[in-house]
Scaffold this motif. Sequence first.
Motif, mmCIF file in Angstrom:
data_model
loop_
_atom_site.group_PDB
_atom_site.id
_atom_site.type_symbol
_atom_site.label_atom_id
_atom_site.label_comp_id
_atom_site.label_asym_id
_atom_site.label_seq_id
_atom_site.Cartn_x
_atom_site.Cartn_y
_atom_site.Cartn_z
ATOM 1 N N LEU A 185 0.824 -1.199 0.000
ATOM 2 C CA LEU A 185 0.000 0.000 0.000
ATOM 3 C C LEU A 185 0.862 1.254 0.000
ATOM 4 C CD1 LEU A 185 -2.588 1.639 0.205
ATOM 5 C CD2 LEU A 185 -2.562 1.218 2.685
ATOM 6 N N LEU A 186 1.835 1.321 0.884
ATOM 7 C CA LEU A 186 2.694 2.511 0.959
ATOM 8 C C LEU A 186 3.389 2.771 -0.368
ATOM 9 C CD1 LEU A 186 3.961 4.809 2.564
ATOM 10 C CD2 LEU A 186 5.736 3.198 3.281
ATOM 11 N N GLN A 187 3.916 1.740 -0.990
ATOM 12 C CA GLN A 187 4.606 1.937 -2.268
ATOM 13 C C GLN A 187 3.631 2.387 -3.351
ATOM 14 O OE1 GLN A 187 7.911 2.069 -2.357
ATOM 15 N NE2 GLN A 187 7.706 1.639 -0.179
ATOM 16 N N SER A 188 2.427 1.854 -3.347
ATOM 17 C CA SER A 188 1.459 2.255 -4.371
ATOM 18 C C SER A 188 1.036 3.715 -4.209
ATOM 19 C CB SER A 188 0.228 1.345 -4.337
ATOM 20 O OG SER A 188 -0.585 1.635 -3.222
ATOM 21 N N LEU A 189 1.032 4.216 -2.971
ATOM 22 C CA LEU A 189 0.650 5.604 -2.731
ATOM 23 C C LEU A 189 1.632 6.603 -3.340
ATOM 24 C CD1 LEU A 189 -0.597 5.364 0.971
ATOM 25 C CD2 LEU A 189 -1.994 5.662 -1.092
ATOM 26 N N ARG A 190 2.813 6.133 -3.711
ATOM 27 C CA ARG A 190 3.802 6.999 -4.369
ATOM 28 C C ARG A 190 3.356 7.431 -5.766
ATOM 29 N NH1 ARG A 190 9.618 6.239 -3.139
ATOM 30 N NH2 ARG A 190 9.790 5.096 -1.205
ATOM 31 N N PHE A 191 2.418 6.704 -6.328
ATOM 32 C CA PHE A 191 2.069 6.887 -7.732
ATOM 33 C C PHE A 191 0.621 7.328 -7.907
ATOM 34 C CE2 PHE A 191 5.349 3.637 -7.360
ATOM 35 C CZ PHE A 191 6.346 4.189 -8.148
ATOM 36 N N ALA A 192 0.365 8.042 -9.003
ATOM 37 C CA ALA A 192 -0.998 8.464 -9.345
ATOM 38 C C ALA A 192 -1.595 7.578 -10.439
ATOM 39 C CB ALA A 192 -0.994 9.921 -9.801
ATOM 40 N N ASP A 193 -0.756 6.859 -11.168
ATOM 41 C CA ASP A 193 -1.204 6.027 -12.279
ATOM 42 C C ASP A 193 -1.900 4.770 -11.752
ATOM 43 O OD1 ASP A 193 -0.282 3.525 -14.175
ATOM 44 O OD2 ASP A 193 -0.841 5.308 -15.335
ATOM 45 N N GLN A 194 -3.199 4.634 -12.018
ATOM 46 C CA GLN A 194 -3.978 3.519 -11.491
ATOM 47 C C GLN A 194 -3.467 2.176 -11.994
ATOM 48 O OE1 GLN A 194 -6.381 3.810 -9.035
ATOM 49 N NE2 GLN A 194 -6.100 1.589 -8.963
ATOM 50 N N GLY A 195 -2.988 2.132 -13.232
ATOM 51 C CA GLY A 195 -2.451 0.882 -13.761
ATOM 52 C C GLY A 195 -1.250 0.407 -12.960
ATOM 53 N N LEU A 196 -0.356 1.318 -12.632
ATOM 54 C CA LEU A 196 0.829 0.966 -11.846
ATOM 55 C C LEU A 196 0.436 0.602 -10.416
ATOM 56 C CD1 LEU A 196 3.856 0.620 -11.727
ATOM 57 C CD2 LEU A 196 4.067 3.097 -11.404
#
Length: 91
Positions: free
Chosen positions: A42-53
């Motif tokens: 979750l923390l790593q995904s919050l770094r990004f705005a791209d929903q695919g990534l």
Amino acid sequence: MRTASPLPKLVIDALGDLAGLIHTSPHSVDYRGDVFPTAFHLLQSLRFADQGLIDIIRTTPNVQEVQRIVKQNMHLIRPDWEVIVLNMVRL
């Protein structure tokens, strides 16, 4: 006047009794209707705005692979990440 005695040192690692408290422990996290395998995902995904990534990170089975994906996509990290990271982890 009495002084408080120091609290014992609390050690949290992957092998101890408190291992479930580390962000890479295998405890899923439900965030806004999406389930992430670990708090690290979750923390790593919050770094990004791209929903695919974000979806790729969310569905990646292990932490090591998430680390590799994040390294490969450092150029896509939100420009405001360093400013908002503390607020993001308080959500």
